[in-house]
Scaffold this active site. Structure first.
Site, PDB file in Angstrom:
ATOM      1  N   GLY A  40       0.846  -1.187   0.000  1.00 32.40           N
ATOM      2  CA  GLY A  40       0.000   0.000   0.000  1.00 32.40           C
ATOM      3  C   GLY A  40       0.877   1.230   0.000  1.00 32.40           C
ATOM      4  N   CYS A  41       0.479   2.253   0.708  1.00 40.03           N
ATOM      5  CA  CYS A  41       1.253   3.486   0.784  1.00 40.03           C
ATOM      6  C   CYS A  41       2.619   3.200   1.401  1.00 40.03           C
ATOM      7  CB  CYS A  41       0.503   4.503   1.640  1.00 40.03           C
ATOM      8  SG  CYS A  41       1.403   6.040   1.897  1.00 40.03           S
TER       9      CYS A  41
END
Length: 174
Positions: free
Chosen positions: A9-10
């Site tokens: 993800g981020c």
């Protein structure tokens, strides 16, 4: 020293966790797995480059075992959701592991198989050969340490750090 390239993800989330992990000497946020030569944050976030947000984690195996680094990856995000982590949606947020050698590929596959016992849904983490790693812009490096008061850090990263501490307290600094 050993280095893994991981996308959960981020990149700010994984960066925050691995920066606090004993034996980790470097965490670099970046992009890989896409098809454009010079990705930047704006183009990667648009989804048009095919790149994933990743971290390049370099660590000393004499201090922290490779299995711990890989197992932490699987509890630090949801590896069962395709192309998303929470509110972050798109291929740039895919769960991904990038290997340089066949030995790394095997280590990653074993970690994925170990992690499956923790999740009721199938893990969808892609494990592929590392193409070119592109370092992200400087303002993404060590983001959590520089901006712990920022909303994303408070709401998204702090709970992930708490979960990592729950399972891996012996490996994490306060």
């Amino acid at each position: 020293m050993k280095t893994y390239v991981l996308g959960g993800g981020c990149f700010w989330c994984l960066d925050a966790i691995y920066q606090k992990t004993r034996g980790v000497s470097s965490v670099v946020s970046g992009y890989t797995g896409g098809f454009t030569a010079h990705p930047d944050y704006e183009s990667v976030c648009s989804g048009i480059t095919g790149h994933a947000e990743v971290v390049e984690v370099t660590f000393d195996e004499d201090v922290v075992p490779a299995e711990v680094i890989l197992d932490m990856f699987f509890i630090s995000h949801d590896p069962t959701t395709l192309n998303r982590q929470g509110y972050d949606v798109g291929t740039q947020y895919r769960s991904s592991m990038f290997y340089r050698t066949e030995e790394e590929r095997e280590e990653m596959e074993k970690a994925r198989d170990r992690a499956q016992a923790l999740w009721s849904d199938p893990i969808v983490t892609e494990i592929t050969r590392l193409p070119v790693f592109h370092r992200a812009e400087e303002y993404h490096q060590d983001f959590y340490a520089k901006h712990p008061e920022q909303g994303y850090c408070q709401v998204i990263i702090n709970p992930k750090l708490a979960k990592a501490r729950k399972y891996y307290a012996e490996w994490l600094d306060n």
